[in-house]
Write a protein that holds these residues in place. Structure first.
Motif, PDB file in Angstrom:
ATOM      1  N   UNK A 156     -26.633 -61.082 -15.268  1.00  0.00           N
ATOM      2  CA  UNK A 156     -26.163 -59.690 -15.062  1.00  0.00           C
ATOM      3  C   UNK A 156     -24.605 -59.402 -15.499  1.00  0.00           C
ATOM      4  N   UNK A 157     -23.845 -60.585 -14.974  1.00  0.00           N
ATOM      5  CA  UNK A 157     -22.402 -60.274 -15.231  1.00  0.00           C
ATOM      6  C   UNK A 157     -22.216 -60.352 -16.871  1.00  0.00           C
ATOM      7  N   UNK A 158     -22.823 -61.116 -17.546  1.00  0.00           N
ATOM      8  CA  UNK A 158     -22.981 -61.118 -18.864  1.00  0.00           C
ATOM      9  C   UNK A 158     -23.029 -59.900 -19.498  1.00  0.00           C
ATOM     10  N   UNK A 159     -24.064 -59.190 -19.051  1.00  0.00           N
ATOM     11  CA  UNK A 159     -24.620 -57.736 -19.345  1.00  0.00           C
ATOM     12  C   UNK A 159     -23.544 -56.894 -19.376  1.00  0.00           C
ATOM     13  N   UNK A 160     -22.666 -57.036 -18.286  1.00  0.00           N
ATOM     14  CA  UNK A 160     -21.699 -55.985 -17.697  1.00  0.00           C
ATOM     15  C   UNK A 160     -20.552 -56.167 -18.539  1.00  0.00           C
ATOM     16  N   UNK A 161     -20.395 -57.387 -18.988  1.00  0.00           N
ATOM     17  CA  UNK A 161     -19.064 -57.809 -19.952  1.00  0.00           C
ATOM     18  C   UNK A 161     -19.485 -57.644 -21.104  1.00  0.00           C
ATOM     19  N   UNK A 162     -20.691 -57.512 -21.517  1.00  0.00           N
ATOM     20  CA  UNK A 162     -20.976 -57.138 -22.878  1.00  0.00           C
ATOM     21  C   UNK A 162     -21.105 -55.615 -23.124  1.00  0.00           C
ATOM     22  N   UNK A 163     -21.485 -54.703 -22.245  1.00  0.00           N
ATOM     23  CA  UNK A 163     -21.237 -53.405 -22.389  1.00  0.00           C
ATOM     24  C   UNK A 163     -19.640 -53.156 -22.559  1.00  0.00           C
ATOM     25  N   UNK A 164     -18.650 -53.685 -21.722  1.00  0.00           N
ATOM     26  CA  UNK A 164     -17.516 -53.216 -22.028  1.00  0.00           C
ATOM     27  C   UNK A 164     -16.702 -53.719 -23.371  1.00  0.00           C
ATOM     28  N   UNK A 165     -17.290 -54.907 -23.779  1.00  0.00           N
ATOM     29  CA  UNK A 165     -16.697 -55.654 -25.230  1.00  0.00           C
ATOM     30  C   UNK A 165     -17.453 -54.676 -26.283  1.00  0.00           C
ATOM     31  N   UNK A 166     -18.742 -54.224 -26.090  1.00  0.00           N
ATOM     32  CA  UNK A 166     -19.434 -53.598 -27.197  1.00  0.00           C
ATOM     33  C   UNK A 166     -18.865 -52.242 -27.132  1.00  0.00           C
ATOM     34  N   UNK A 167     -18.336 -51.569 -26.230  1.00  0.00           N
ATOM     35  CA  UNK A 167     -17.669 -50.138 -26.286  1.00  0.00           C
ATOM     36  C   UNK A 167     -16.567 -50.279 -26.906  1.00  0.00           C
ATOM     37  N   UNK A 168     -15.646 -51.384 -26.310  1.00  0.00           N
ATOM     38  CA  UNK A 168     -14.232 -51.547 -27.110  1.00  0.00           C
ATOM     39  C   UNK A 168     -14.309 -51.789 -28.341  1.00  0.00           C
ATOM     40  N   UNK A 169     -15.360 -52.463 -28.955  1.00  0.00           N
ATOM     41  CA  UNK A 169     -15.664 -52.696 -30.318  1.00  0.00           C
ATOM     42  C   UNK A 169     -15.998 -51.484 -31.218  1.00  0.00           C
ATOM     43  N   UNK A 170     -16.773 -50.681 -30.645  1.00  0.00           N
ATOM     44  CA  UNK A 170     -17.083 -49.241 -31.398  1.00  0.00           C
ATOM     45  C   UNK A 170     -15.848 -48.337 -31.181  1.00  0.00           C
ATOM     46  N   UNK A 171     -15.102 -48.330 -30.240  1.00  0.00           N
ATOM     47  CA  UNK A 171     -14.064 -47.611 -30.210  1.00  0.00           C
ATOM     48  C   UNK A 171     -12.872 -47.931 -31.202  1.00  0.00           C
ATOM     49  N   UNK A 172     -12.881 -49.377 -31.490  1.00  0.00           N
ATOM     50  CA  UNK A 172     -12.012 -49.968 -32.463  1.00  0.00           C
ATOM     51  C   UNK A 172     -12.076 -49.508 -33.859  1.00  0.00           C
ATOM     52  N   UNK A 173     -13.567 -49.212 -34.039  1.00  0.00           N
ATOM     53  CA  UNK A 173     -13.625 -48.698 -35.584  1.00  0.00           C
ATOM     54  C   UNK A 173     -12.718 -47.596 -35.972  1.00  0.00           C
ATOM     55  N   UNK A 174     -12.363 -46.719 -34.990  1.00  0.00           N
ATOM     56  CA  UNK A 174     -11.860 -45.219 -35.372  1.00  0.00           C
ATOM     57  C   UNK A 174     -10.436 -45.668 -35.848  1.00  0.00           C
ATOM     58  N   UNK A 175      -9.884 -46.893 -35.467  1.00  0.00           N
ATOM     59  CA  UNK A 175      -8.540 -47.206 -35.830  1.00  0.00           C
ATOM     60  C   UNK A 175      -8.080 -48.406 -36.628  1.00  0.00           C
ATOM     61  N   UNK A 176      -9.111 -48.995 -37.456  1.00  0.00           N
ATOM     62  CA  UNK A 176      -8.811 -50.018 -38.067  1.00  0.00           C
ATOM     63  C   UNK A 176     -10.220 -50.172 -38.899  1.00  0.00           C
ATOM     64  N   UNK A 177     -10.182 -50.906 -40.135  1.00  0.00           N
ATOM     65  CA  UNK A 177     -11.176 -51.164 -40.973  1.00  0.00           C
ATOM     66  C   UNK A 177     -12.042 -52.348 -40.228  1.00  0.00           C
ATOM     67  N   UNK A 178     -13.157 -52.492 -40.722  1.00  0.00           N
ATOM     68  CA  UNK A 178     -14.303 -53.407 -39.830  1.00  0.00           C
ATOM     69  C   UNK A 178     -13.617 -54.721 -40.077  1.00  0.00           C
TER      70      UNK A 178
END
Length: 142
Positions: free
Chosen positions: A74-96
């Motif tokens: 469950x903790x891994x799932x919660x961390x995954x949500x945060x990491x996933x969201x940050x990754x997608x947000x980062x796409x707005x600021x730099x190339x893949x």
């Protein structure tokens, strides 16, 4: 033989994970980040559930004796949500490619977290690698 098979599996996993980032960036051009996450995680959930039932006989697990392991999942799932969201947000600021270069720090952070959570040993080679990765990232992103 087992190590060779492990290398093949890890390489294939890396190829598929590399494919994810351009797909997520393309999907997030017109969809909000949490919507992209919801759709992709729903597919992950559904296929994982079906495969778990079919191949792991998970309906017959005794969950009471697995509380600690379920907590970490469950903790891994919660961390995954945060990491996933940050990754997608980062796409707005730099190339893949730049974003995935920063991902080269993953083995270093994973080693440090593994030291604290699992008690795995750290070596001097890790810290030498960290220095090399840091210099390489600085050169590549500049």
């Amino acid at each position: 033989m087992n190590q060779s098979f492990g290398i093949v599996l890890a390489t294939l996993s890396t190829v598929f994970y590399a494919l994810l980032w351009p797909l997520f960036k393309k999907g997030s051009e017109k969809l909000p980040a949490f919507t992209v996450m919801t759709i992709s995680m729903f597919v992950l959930f559904l296929t994982s559930l079906i495969l778990s039932i079919l191949f792991e006989n998970s309906l017959h697990l005794k969950f009471g004796s697995l509380k600690v392991y379920i907590f970490f999942a469950l903790l891994a799932g919660a961390v995954n949500v945060l990491a996933f969201w940050l990754e997608i947000q980062g796409f707005k600021f730099m190339p893949v490619w730049q974003q995935t270069l920063i991902g080269l720090l993953l083995p270093v952070f994973a080693a440090i977290f593994s030291f604290f959570i699992l008690g795995e040993q750290l070596s001097i080679n890790l810290f030498i690698g960290l220095a090399i990765i840091g210099v390489g990232l600085f050169v590549a992103i500049r």
